[in-house]
Design a protein around this motif. Structure first.
Motif, PDB file in Angstrom:
ATOM      1  N   ALA A   3     -86.637  41.641  11.711  1.00  0.00           N
ATOM      2  CA  ALA A   3     -86.048  40.905  12.828  1.00  0.00           C
ATOM      3  C   ALA A   3     -85.280  41.864  13.725  1.00  0.00           C
ATOM      4  CB  ALA A   3     -85.111  39.816  12.291  1.00  0.00           C
ATOM      5  N   GLU A   4     -84.998  41.429  14.941  1.00  0.00           N
ATOM      6  CA  GLU A   4     -84.279  42.287  15.894  1.00  0.00           C
ATOM      7  C   GLU A   4     -82.934  42.753  15.362  1.00  0.00           C
ATOM      8  OE1 GLU A   4     -83.942  41.461  20.011  1.00  0.00           O
ATOM      9  OE2 GLU A   4     -85.978  40.669  20.137  1.00  0.00           O
ATOM     10  N   ASP A   5     -82.242  41.909  14.596  1.00  0.00           N
ATOM     11  CA  ASP A   5     -80.937  42.312  14.071  1.00  0.00           C
ATOM     12  C   ASP A   5     -81.063  43.298  12.901  1.00  0.00           C
ATOM     13  OD1 ASP A   5     -81.820  40.531  12.116  1.00  0.00           O
ATOM     14  OD2 ASP A   5     -79.950  39.401  12.035  1.00  0.00           O
ATOM     15  N   GLU A   6     -82.294  43.647  12.529  1.00  0.00           N
ATOM     16  CA  GLU A   6     -82.523  44.634  11.472  1.00  0.00           C
ATOM     17  C   GLU A   6     -82.936  45.994  12.030  1.00  0.00           C
ATOM     18  OE1 GLU A   6     -84.250  42.681   7.603  1.00  0.00           O
ATOM     19  OE2 GLU A   6     -85.379  41.944   9.347  1.00  0.00           O
ATOM     20  N   ALA A   7     -82.836  46.176  13.335  1.00  0.00           N
ATOM     21  CA  ALA A   7     -83.275  47.436  13.951  1.00  0.00           C
ATOM     22  C   ALA A   7     -82.594  48.641  13.319  1.00  0.00           C
ATOM     23  CB  ALA A   7     -83.018  47.414  15.460  1.00  0.00           C
ATOM     24  N   GLU A   8     -81.305  48.567  13.106  1.00  0.00           N
ATOM     25  CA  GLU A   8     -80.594  49.715  12.552  1.00  0.00           C
ATOM     26  C   GLU A   8     -80.948  49.948  11.080  1.00  0.00           C
ATOM     27  OE1 GLU A   8     -76.064  51.265  11.883  1.00  0.00           O
ATOM     28  OE2 GLU A   8     -76.536  50.271  13.784  1.00  0.00           O
ATOM     29  N   SER A   9     -81.020  48.898  10.283  1.00  0.00           N
ATOM     30  CA  SER A   9     -81.363  49.088   8.864  1.00  0.00           C
ATOM     31  C   SER A   9     -82.798  49.581   8.716  1.00  0.00           C
ATOM     32  CB  SER A   9     -81.124  47.808   8.061  1.00  0.00           C
ATOM     33  OG  SER A   9     -81.899  46.747   8.545  1.00  0.00           O
ATOM     34  N   TYR A  10     -83.711  49.048   9.525  1.00  0.00           N
ATOM     35  CA  TYR A  10     -85.092  49.549   9.521  1.00  0.00           C
ATOM     36  C   TYR A  10     -85.110  51.032   9.887  1.00  0.00           C
ATOM     37  CZ  TYR A  10     -89.639  50.772  11.369  1.00  0.00           C
ATOM     38  OH  TYR A  10     -90.802  51.437  11.618  1.00  0.00           O
ATOM     39  N   LEU A  35     -82.814  53.268   9.702  1.00  0.00           N
ATOM     40  CA  LEU A  35     -82.194  54.097   8.675  1.00  0.00           C
ATOM     41  C   LEU A  35     -83.160  54.350   7.516  1.00  0.00           C
ATOM     42  CD1 LEU A  35     -79.617  55.608   8.039  1.00  0.00           C
ATOM     43  CD2 LEU A  35     -78.724  53.538   6.982  1.00  0.00           C
ATOM     44  N   VAL A  36     -83.911  53.341   7.116  1.00  0.00           N
ATOM     45  CA  VAL A  36     -84.899  53.516   6.049  1.00  0.00           C
ATOM     46  C   VAL A  36     -85.936  54.556   6.460  1.00  0.00           C
ATOM     47  CG1 VAL A  36     -86.826  52.389   4.832  1.00  0.00           C
ATOM     48  CG2 VAL A  36     -84.600  51.255   4.979  1.00  0.00           C
ATOM     49  N   VAL A  37     -86.458  54.430   7.662  1.00  0.00           N
ATOM     50  CA  VAL A  37     -87.494  55.372   8.122  1.00  0.00           C
ATOM     51  C   VAL A  37     -86.908  56.777   8.276  1.00  0.00           C
ATOM     52  CG1 VAL A  37     -89.113  55.931   9.972  1.00  0.00           C
ATOM     53  CG2 VAL A  37     -88.899  53.574   9.172  1.00  0.00           C
ATOM     54  N   ILE A  85     -77.683  61.441   8.275  1.00  0.00           N
ATOM     55  CA  ILE A  85     -78.258  60.905   9.505  1.00  0.00           C
ATOM     56  C   ILE A  85     -77.103  60.570  10.450  1.00  0.00           C
ATOM     57  CG2 ILE A  85     -79.747  59.147  10.507  1.00  0.00           C
ATOM     58  CD1 ILE A  85     -81.178  60.925   8.431  1.00  0.00           C
ATOM     59  N   SER A  86     -77.012  61.297  11.553  1.00  0.00           N
ATOM     60  CA  SER A  86     -75.931  61.067  12.510  1.00  0.00           C
ATOM     61  C   SER A  86     -76.221  59.810  13.323  1.00  0.00           C
ATOM     62  CB  SER A  86     -75.774  62.264  13.449  1.00  0.00           C
ATOM     63  OG  SER A  86     -76.858  62.302  14.364  1.00  0.00           O
ATOM     64  N   PRO A  87     -75.175  59.168  13.824  1.00  0.00           N
ATOM     65  CA  PRO A  87     -75.383  57.986  14.681  1.00  0.00           C
ATOM     66  C   PRO A  87     -76.244  58.302  15.910  1.00  0.00           C
ATOM     67  CG  PRO A  87     -73.096  58.107  13.993  1.00  0.00           C
ATOM     68  CD  PRO A  87     -73.754  59.394  13.542  1.00  0.00           C
ATOM     69  N   ALA A  88     -76.085  59.486  16.490  1.00  0.00           N
ATOM     70  CA  ALA A  88     -76.877  59.857  17.667  1.00  0.00           C
ATOM     71  C   ALA A  88     -78.355  59.973  17.301  1.00  0.00           C
ATOM     72  CB  ALA A  88     -76.377  61.175  18.253  1.00  0.00           C
ATOM     73  N   PHE A  89     -78.643  60.584  16.161  1.00  0.00           N
ATOM     74  CA  PHE A  89     -80.032  60.720  15.722  1.00  0.00           C
ATOM     75  C   PHE A  89     -80.618  59.354  15.388  1.00  0.00           C
ATOM     76  CE2 PHE A  89     -83.319  61.592  12.528  1.00  0.00           C
ATOM     77  CZ  PHE A  89     -84.125  62.442  13.267  1.00  0.00           C
ATOM     78  N   LEU A  90     -79.841  58.528  14.702  1.00  0.00           N
ATOM     79  CA  LEU A  90     -80.307  57.194  14.344  1.00  0.00           C
ATOM     80  C   LEU A  90     -80.607  56.368  15.594  1.00  0.00           C
ATOM     81  CD1 LEU A  90     -80.911  55.309  11.988  1.00  0.00           C
ATOM     82  CD2 LEU A  90     -78.538  54.528  12.127  1.00  0.00           C
ATOM     83  N   VAL A  94     -82.000  57.295  18.249  1.00  0.00           N
ATOM     84  CA  VAL A  94     -83.352  57.615  18.725  1.00  0.00           C
ATOM     85  C   VAL A  94     -84.351  56.663  18.067  1.00  0.00           C
ATOM     86  CG1 VAL A  94     -85.173  59.369  18.748  1.00  0.00           C
ATOM     87  CG2 VAL A  94     -82.805  60.017  19.211  1.00  0.00           C
ATOM     88  N   PHE A  95     -84.223  56.494  16.743  1.00  0.00           N
ATOM     89  CA  PHE A  95     -85.111  55.583  16.019  1.00  0.00           C
ATOM     90  C   PHE A  95     -84.872  54.138  16.463  1.00  0.00           C
ATOM     91  CE2 PHE A  95     -85.406  59.239  13.316  1.00  0.00           C
ATOM     92  CZ  PHE A  95     -86.618  59.131  12.664  1.00  0.00           C
ATOM     93  N   THR A  96     -83.602  53.751  16.537  1.00  0.00           N
ATOM     94  CA  THR A  96     -83.259  52.370  16.886  1.00  0.00           C
ATOM     95  C   THR A  96     -83.735  52.022  18.292  1.00  0.00           C
ATOM     96  OG1 THR A  96     -81.328  52.552  15.456  1.00  0.00           O
ATOM     97  CG2 THR A  96     -81.369  50.718  16.985  1.00  0.00           C
ATOM     98  N   GLY A  97     -83.613  52.960  19.230  1.00  0.00           N
ATOM     99  CA  GLY A  97     -84.053  52.717  20.602  1.00  0.00           C
ATOM    100  C   GLY A  97     -85.537  52.405  20.690  1.00  0.00           C
TER     101      GLY A  97
END
Length: 180
Positions: A51-58, A60-62, A72-77, A79-82
Motif C-alpha cells: 500500500a502507499e503507506d508502506e513505501a518506506e518499509s518496502y 527499506l527492505v529492498v 541506510i541513510s534517510p537521504a539514500f532511502l 531515492v528508493f521511496t521516491g
C-alpha cells in the motif's frame, strides 16, 4: 553495448569516462501461461502489492537486500521511496510467513514490462523469493497488456540464473560509464 564500433570506447576514455558496471539485458515474450503461473500455491512465498503507506518499509527492505552491511541513510532511502510514486510503476513485496523477505518493481511502457530493483534479504535467500517475485510481476505484466518483458542482471549472478530459469534470454550486454 559491446557491438558498438571500438572507436567509441576510445572516444569515451579520452573524454574522461570509465566503465563502472557490466550487465546483461534479457527479454522474453509473455503468454497467457504467465497469468496462470501466479500465485503458486505450492510456494511458502506470498507476493502482494504494498500500500502507499508502506513505501518506506518496502524501500527499506529492498535497500537492505542490496546493502546488507551498510547503514541506510534517510537521504539514500528517499531515492528508493521516491520511485514508489512514479507513474506506470508497480511494486511487489514478497513475504515468508508474513515477514517481509524481499521486493521488486516493474514499469510498463508501450506493452513492454521492465523488471528491476528486485532484492531478497540475506536471511531469506535460496527460498524462492526471486522466483515468486518474477512470476508475480510477469502475471501482472500480462494482465496489463504486455507482450514482452525485459530485465538486466549482472553477468553470471544468481539473478541471471533466476531469469534464465523463467525463460529469459540475453539480447545484449551493456556497459555503464561514469565521467571522472
Amino acid at each position: 553495448c559491446p557491438l558498438a564500433d571500438p572507436s567509441l570506447l576510445k572516444l569515451l576514455n579520452e573524454r574522461g569516462y570509465r566503465p563502472i558496471e557490466y550487465s546483461n539485458v534479457f527479454t522474453r515474450e509473455l503468454t497467457e501461461d504467465d497469468s496462470r503461473a501466479w500465485p503458486d500455491l505450492t510456494s511458502e512465498v506470498r507476493v502482494r502489492r504494498p500500500a502507499e503507506d508502506e513505501a518506506e518499509s518496502y524501500s527499506l527492505v529492498v535497500a537492505r537486500s542490496f546493502f546488507e552491511n551498510t547503514e541506510i541513510s534517510p537521504a539514500f532511502l528517499s531515492v528508493f521511496t521516491g520511485c514508489f510514486y512514479a507513474a506506470g510503476a508497480f511494486f511487489f513485496m514478497a513475504e515468508v510467513g508474513g515477514v517481509p523477505a524481499g521486493g521488486g518493481m516493474m514499469s510498463i511502457h508501450q506493452g513492454v514490462a521492465s523488471l528491476g530493483g528486485a532484492g531478497t534479504l540475506a536471511e531469506f535467500r535460496n527460498r524462492g523469493v526471486q522466483r515468486a517475485l518474477l512470476l508475480a510481476r510477469l502475471a501482472v505484466a500480462f494482465e496489463n497488456g504486455c507482450d514482452l518483458a525485459m530485465v538486466a542482471t549482472q553477468p553470471g549472478s544468481g539473478s541471471q540464473r533466476n531469469v534464465e530459469r523463467q525463460g529469459f534470454r540475453v539480447v545484449y550486454t551493456r556497459t555503464k560509464f561514469l565521467k571522472e
